[in-house]
Design a protein around this motif. Structure first.
Motif, PDB file in Angstrom:
ATOM      1  N   VAL A 133       0.882  -1.165   0.000  1.00 47.46           N
ATOM      2  CA  VAL A 133       0.000   0.000   0.000  1.00 47.46           C
ATOM      3  C   VAL A 133       0.917   1.212   0.000  1.00 47.46           C
ATOM      4  N   GLY A 134       0.737   2.090  -0.966  1.00 50.93           N
ATOM      5  CA  GLY A 134       1.638   3.236  -1.020  1.00 50.93           C
ATOM      6  C   GLY A 134       1.014   4.430  -1.688  1.00 50.93           C
ATOM      7  N   GLN A 135       1.853   5.420  -1.916  1.00 52.43           N
ATOM      8  CA  GLN A 135       1.419   6.628  -2.606  1.00 52.43           C
ATOM      9  C   GLN A 135       2.067   6.644  -3.980  1.00 52.43           C
ATOM     10  N   LEU A 136       1.740   7.662  -4.747  1.00 52.06           N
ATOM     11  CA  LEU A 136       2.400   7.813  -6.039  1.00 52.06           C
ATOM     12  C   LEU A 136       3.865   8.134  -5.799  1.00 52.06           C
ATOM     13  N   ASP A 137       4.712   7.676  -6.706  1.00 53.59           N
ATOM     14  CA  ASP A 137       6.148   7.868  -6.593  1.00 53.59           C
ATOM     15  C   ASP A 137       6.492   9.344  -6.810  1.00 53.59           C
ATOM     16  N   GLU A 138       6.998   9.995  -5.754  1.00 53.12           N
ATOM     17  CA  GLU A 138       7.306  11.432  -5.827  1.00 53.12           C
ATOM     18  C   GLU A 138       8.381  11.736  -6.871  1.00 53.12           C
ATOM     19  N   ASN A 139       9.349  10.826  -6.991  1.00 59.99           N
ATOM     20  CA  ASN A 139      10.418  11.052  -7.974  1.00 59.99           C
ATOM     21  C   ASN A 139       9.869  11.037  -9.392  1.00 59.99           C
ATOM     22  N   ALA A 140       8.970  10.080  -9.625  1.00 62.77           N
ATOM     23  CA  ALA A 140       8.372   9.979 -10.959  1.00 62.77           C
ATOM     24  C   ALA A 140       7.511  11.211 -11.240  1.00 62.77           C
ATOM     25  N   LEU A 141       6.812  11.663 -10.200  1.00 61.41           N
ATOM     26  CA  LEU A 141       5.957  12.841 -10.336  1.00 61.41           C
ATOM     27  C   LEU A 141       6.795  14.070 -10.722  1.00 61.41           C
ATOM     28  N   PHE A 142       7.920  14.226 -10.040  1.00 59.78           N
ATOM     29  CA  PHE A 142       8.777  15.375 -10.335  1.00 59.78           C
ATOM     30  C   PHE A 142       9.384  15.247 -11.734  1.00 59.78           C
ATOM     31  N   TYR A 143       9.757  14.055 -12.090  1.00 60.10           N
ATOM     32  CA  TYR A 143      10.338  13.828 -13.425  1.00 60.10           C
ATOM     33  C   TYR A 143       9.360  14.267 -14.513  1.00 60.10           C
ATOM     34  N   LEU A 144       8.106  13.861 -14.378  1.00 63.92           N
ATOM     35  CA  LEU A 144       7.099  14.227 -15.373  1.00 63.92           C
ATOM     36  C   LEU A 144       6.872  15.739 -15.383  1.00 63.92           C
ATOM     37  N   SER A 191       8.929  18.023 -14.507  1.00 61.16           N
ATOM     38  CA  SER A 191      10.102  18.739 -15.009  1.00 61.16           C
ATOM     39  C   SER A 191      10.117  18.791 -16.536  1.00 61.16           C
ATOM     40  N   ARG A 192       9.228  18.015 -17.163  1.00 60.71           N
ATOM     41  CA  ARG A 192       9.113  18.064 -18.632  1.00 60.71           C
ATOM     42  C   ARG A 192       7.928  18.916 -19.068  1.00 60.71           C
ATOM     43  N   GLY A 193       7.340  19.616 -18.102  1.00 61.43           N
ATOM     44  CA  GLY A 193       6.258  20.540 -18.467  1.00 61.43           C
ATOM     45  C   GLY A 193       4.872  19.980 -18.261  1.00 61.43           C
ATOM     46  N   ILE A 194       4.781  18.755 -17.752  1.00 60.42           N
ATOM     47  CA  ILE A 194       3.468  18.145 -17.536  1.00 60.42           C
ATOM     48  C   ILE A 194       2.926  18.609 -16.186  1.00 60.42           C
ATOM     49  N   SER A 195       1.704  19.098 -16.175  1.00 58.86           N
ATOM     50  CA  SER A 195       1.139  19.660 -14.945  1.00 58.86           C
ATOM     51  C   SER A 195       1.000  18.584 -13.873  1.00 58.86           C
ATOM     52  N   ALA A 196       0.956  19.020 -12.627  1.00 60.15           N
ATOM     53  CA  ALA A 196       0.879  18.065 -11.521  1.00 60.15           C
ATOM     54  C   ALA A 196      -0.354  17.143 -11.636  1.00 60.15           C
ATOM     55  N   PRO A 197      -1.556  17.676 -11.899  1.00 58.54           N
ATOM     56  CA  PRO A 197      -2.709  16.765 -12.006  1.00 58.54           C
ATOM     57  C   PRO A 197      -2.563  15.769 -13.163  1.00 58.54           C
ATOM     58  N   GLU A 198      -2.032  16.263 -14.282  1.00 59.07           N
ATOM     59  CA  GLU A 198      -1.847  15.389 -15.444  1.00 59.07           C
ATOM     60  C   GLU A 198      -0.794  14.313 -15.136  1.00 59.07           C
ATOM     61  N   ALA A 199       0.256  14.718 -14.434  1.00 62.89           N
ATOM     62  CA  ALA A 199       1.311  13.772 -14.077  1.00 62.89           C
ATOM     63  C   ALA A 199       0.765  12.691 -13.141  1.00 62.89           C
ATOM     64  N   ARG A 200      -0.067  13.113 -12.201  1.00 61.61           N
ATOM     65  CA  ARG A 200      -0.686  12.135 -11.281  1.00 61.61           C
ATOM     66  C   ARG A 200      -1.562  11.168 -12.058  1.00 61.61           C
ATOM     67  N   VAL A 243      17.473  22.381  -7.575  1.00 61.31           N
ATOM     68  CA  VAL A 243      16.822  23.618  -7.137  1.00 61.31           C
ATOM     69  C   VAL A 243      16.359  24.420  -8.350  1.00 61.31           C
ATOM     70  N   LEU A 244      17.201  24.471  -9.363  1.00 66.42           N
ATOM     71  CA  LEU A 244      16.814  25.232 -10.558  1.00 66.42           C
ATOM     72  C   LEU A 244      15.601  24.610 -11.244  1.00 66.42           C
ATOM     73  N   ALA A 245      15.530  23.267 -11.227  1.00 68.25           N
ATOM     74  CA  ALA A 245      14.402  22.592 -11.881  1.00 68.25           C
ATOM     75  C   ALA A 245      13.150  22.613 -11.007  1.00 68.25           C
ATOM     76  N   GLY A 246      13.304  22.936  -9.722  1.00 68.35           N
ATOM     77  CA  GLY A 246      12.124  23.080  -8.859  1.00 68.35           C
ATOM     78  C   GLY A 246      11.759  21.842  -8.069  1.00 68.35           C
ATOM     79  N   ASN A 247      12.748  20.977  -7.811  1.00 62.26           N
ATOM     80  CA  ASN A 247      12.445  19.784  -7.007  1.00 62.26           C
ATOM     81  C   ASN A 247      11.970  20.203  -5.607  1.00 62.26           C
ATOM     82  N   PRO A 248      10.735  19.816  -5.235  1.00 67.24           N
ATOM     83  CA  PRO A 248      10.161  20.284  -3.968  1.00 67.24           C
ATOM     84  C   PRO A 248      10.880  19.753  -2.720  1.00 67.24           C
ATOM     85  N   VAL A 249      11.798  18.802  -2.914  1.00 66.24           N
ATOM     86  CA  VAL A 249      12.541  18.257  -1.778  1.00 66.24           C
ATOM     87  C   VAL A 249      13.442  19.335  -1.148  1.00 66.24           C
TER      88      VAL A 249
END
Lengths: 448, 250
Positions: free
Chosen positions: A380-391, A393-402, B46-52
């Motif tokens: 049981v877990g949450q969405l992967d935060e690293n994957a969320l940030f990766y998406l 960082s390519r311009g995909i909005s947070a809701p769309e990434a989720r 930090v530049l890319a905005g990682n919330p960590v």
């Protein structure tokens, strides 16, 4: 026994003549045997370990209308229903509430010897066939909700595929819930594949009206030696609908099944799935998924019985829970003493996307043989935060990434579907569901 | 285009960046080198905005905008690109869907309609060639089962797709064999223009043989402590960082 049971016991005692009148003798024989069992068992309650998180008894408390007189429901499903799974070129049947819909617009073409249609009718026209199977593996003795269904059921759907007959086209049964007042339906499915037969059955559950519905369903599925059966159940009911279903599967030697259950939209759902591998080299794939939000509740209880050696079972269930939704999964695997060389794999993975969402998962392996390969895992877990940030960082909005990640999470469940067109369609439906575009039953004219 | 002033950043209360200054103009290539733990990857995150990471002080101006006030997705849409040191595997999300979603979000930000299916596939094909990325990889899930080299090539492929104004390559050379290093570097060089800029973060001078920097900076203890031309990288390769520490009086 509480007031909740009493209202149904009184109903039966007062009106069993009415219930029995339109029904086949063998349905009534089973009914008469089941009624005292229901009286004794009552509805399942939380103190029963198997129902720990789902108080089924409460579901039956409200006052529901029943169509004991078998009055025709004024609806033409062919006109009002636009199925969410079109273009499958299926052989299509409808159940409106708990009555098989007789007026087929086009007579479906099925291979010779295959029988599909109303349980009540076929039980009268082919009593020797139906009596061999009907109510043979449904466990009325153990589960009060099953005994209840057997007591009150008046119709349902039968699929019979004779020996070595292969039905190429998928068969589709659409269950429609229709009512002007709160309504209860009790459905029954009987599926018989003789040795060497092959078929695919897709069942879609839909709600047409905004009233409260309670649907009970008991399915008995017999898969003969060397037979192959794909069983898909796709629930898209309203949030006001409660479903209590039990599916019993008996598999012969070298048979292969896919038992697939997807809860795409619902109110409260309890599914029991009981598979008995009773012939050697049988294989069962029990795959499921639930997407739930708001106050939705999905409880899947599976039980795979490895009764003989050399069988294989593969189980995968995934849940994505949002808002205050609750998910329950219990996966019991029994490997009996002589069932050597069993391979049994089980996996249950879940995402709770909010703090309020709850998931209860319980793998349960009982192994009495000593030469087996079994594994189980639950997360049981949450969405992967690293994957969320990766998406992002390519311009995909947070809701769309989720959304993308939740969709990706369901990927392997969908990949297990053995019907290509359904697979594609489901990807689309799941995406729509995550986008919030499936918050009401999309297949119904009244909702459009 | 990019002006970093007195940047301070923490992770879990620990200060990593301690007053970092850096200015980058269009057309320039900057290399940032430094010993382990100096804060190189923190700077890119930090530049890319990682919330960590929490920024506690300082400012970052990117084309007249306050970069630190933007969400990670808006930074990307404004033309910032980070090539990850450890690209994330995302099973179940196909490269095609991922890139289409990214491209369309960038287009939406610019007020453009979504890209047509034909144009998108054409673009994918075109940009794949930049880093010689196999068609098979483009049809798989994002980074899933990719080798180290394939992941890095995939980063540069994404960079080619998104055409950023500023690219930050975070140890893009780590885990690359010599052939992959050449392919990745060629890709970066092909994408270079007078209008965009690149920040190359690396441990080794080796990468700078392929991607020629205009400036080399040494990052140490969260600050840029030395800046010079490309010759500085050679000197670091030869002598290590101790002489810089000595210069700093340590």
């Amino acid at each position: 026994m509480t007031q909740i049971e009493k209202q149904y016991i009184d109903l039966y005692n007062a009106h069993h003549g009415l219930i029995e009148k339109p029904c086949a003798a063998l349905l009534n024989e089973a009914r008469q045997k089941a009624f005292p069992l229901f009286e004794a068992l009552g509805f399942p309650v939380k103190s029963n370990e198997d129902y720990k998180y789902t108080q089924v008894q409460d579901y039956f408390a409200p006052d529901y209308g029943l169509n004991l007189n078998r009055l025709p429901i004024p609806v033409n499903p062919y006109e009002v229903f636009r199925c969410d799974v079109p273009n499958l070129s299926t052989v299509l049947y409808f159940m409106v509430n708990d009555s098989f819909y007789q007026k087929e617009s086009v007579k479906p073409v099925l291979p010779e010897g295959v029988i599909a249609g109303s349980l009540n009718e076929i039980a009268q026209s082919h009593p020797e066939l139906i009596s061999k199977y009907y109510n043979q593996i449904a466990n009325n003795e153990k589960d009060g909700s099953v005994a209840f269904n057997t007591t009150f059921v008046q119709d349902g759907f039968v699929l019979y595929v004779p020996k070595n007959v292969i039905v190429e086209r998928p068969i589709q049964l659409v269950n429609i819930l229709r009512g002007d007042v709160d309504f209860m339906v009790n459905r029954r499915l009987l599926i018989i594949l003789e040795d060497g037969a092959q078929a695919k059955l897709l069942i879609c559950d839909h709600t047409m009206d905004k009233v409260n519905f309670l649907a009970t369903q008991v399915a008995e599925i017999f898969v003969g030696d060397n037979a192959v059966f794909d069983y898909y159940e796709l629930e898209e009911n309203s949030t006001n609908t409660t479903r209590v279903a039990s599916t019993y599967v008996s598999q012969g030697k070298n048979s292969n099944t896919l038992i697939n259950g997807i809860t795409l939209h619902n109110g409260k759902t309890r599914n029991n799935i009981h598979v008995t591998l009773s012939g050697e080299y049988a294989e069962a794939n029990v795959i499921g998924m639930a997407i739930a939000d708001q106050e939705q509740h999905v409880d899947n209880h599976t039980y795979i019985d490895h009764a003989v050696p050399n069988c294989h079972s593969n189980e995968l269930y995934k849940y994505v829970l949002n808002d205050s939704a609750t998910g329950v999964f219990a996966g019991r695997i029994l490997v009996r003493k002589d069932a050597q060389k069993t391979t049994a794999f089980q996996s249950n993975k879940n995402i709770c996307a909010t703090r309020e969402a709850k998931m209860y998962t319980k793998p349960q392996l009982e192994i009495y043989a000593d030469d087996v390969k079994c594994s189980h895992g639950a997360t049981v877990g949450q969405l992967d935060e690293n994957a969320l940030f990766y998406l992002r960082s390519r311009g995909i909005s947070a809701p769309e990434a989720r959304m993308l990640l939740m969709f990706a999470f369901t990927h392997d469940v969908i990949e297990n579907i053995r019907l290509e067109s359904l697979k594609d369609r489901l990807k689309h439906l799941v995406e729509k569901r995550f986008r919030g575009e499936l918050s009401k039953c999309s297949g119904c004219s009244v909702c459009q | 285009m990019l002006e970093i002033k007195n940047l301070h950043a923490n992770i879990n209360g620990k200060e990593i960046l301690r007053g970092l200054n850096l200015t980058v103009r269009p057309g320039e290539v900057h290399a940032i080198m430094g010993p382990n733990g100096a804060g190189k990857s923190t700077l890119s995150s930090v530049l890319a905005g990682n919330p960590v990471f929490d920024v506690t002080e300082g400012s970052v101006n990117f084309y007249g905008k306050d970069l630190l006030a933007l969400s990670p997705e808006d930074r990307s849409r404004e033309g910032l690109f980070l090539s990850f040191q450890y690209p994330v595997e995302i099973p179940g999300v196909s490269m095609v869907n991922f890139m289409r979603a990214a491209i369309n979000e960038h287009r939406k930000y610019k007020g453009l309609d979504p890209i047509s299916a034909t144009d998108f596939l054409k673009l994918m094909r075109e940009k794949r060639d930049v880093v010689e990325l196999d068609n098979k990889l483009a049809n798989r899930s994002v980074n899933e089962g990719f080798s180290g080299g394939e992941k890095k090539r995939n980063e540069i492929f994404q960079m080619a797709m998104l055409e950023p104004r500023l690219s930050i390559l975070d140890e893009t050379d780590s885990g690359l064999d010599i052939d992959a290093l050449r392919i990745v570097s060629n890709g970066v060089n092909k994408l270079k223009s007078a209008d965009n800029a690149t920040i190359v973060i690396t441990h080794y001078q080796r990468l700078l043989d392929y991607i020629k920097p205009d400036f080399v900076h040494v990052l140490y203890k969260g600050q840029i402590v030395k800046s010079a031309g490309p010759e500085l990288a050679l000197e670091l390769e030869e002598k290590g960082y101790d002489w810089i520490k000595k210069e700093l009086g340590e």
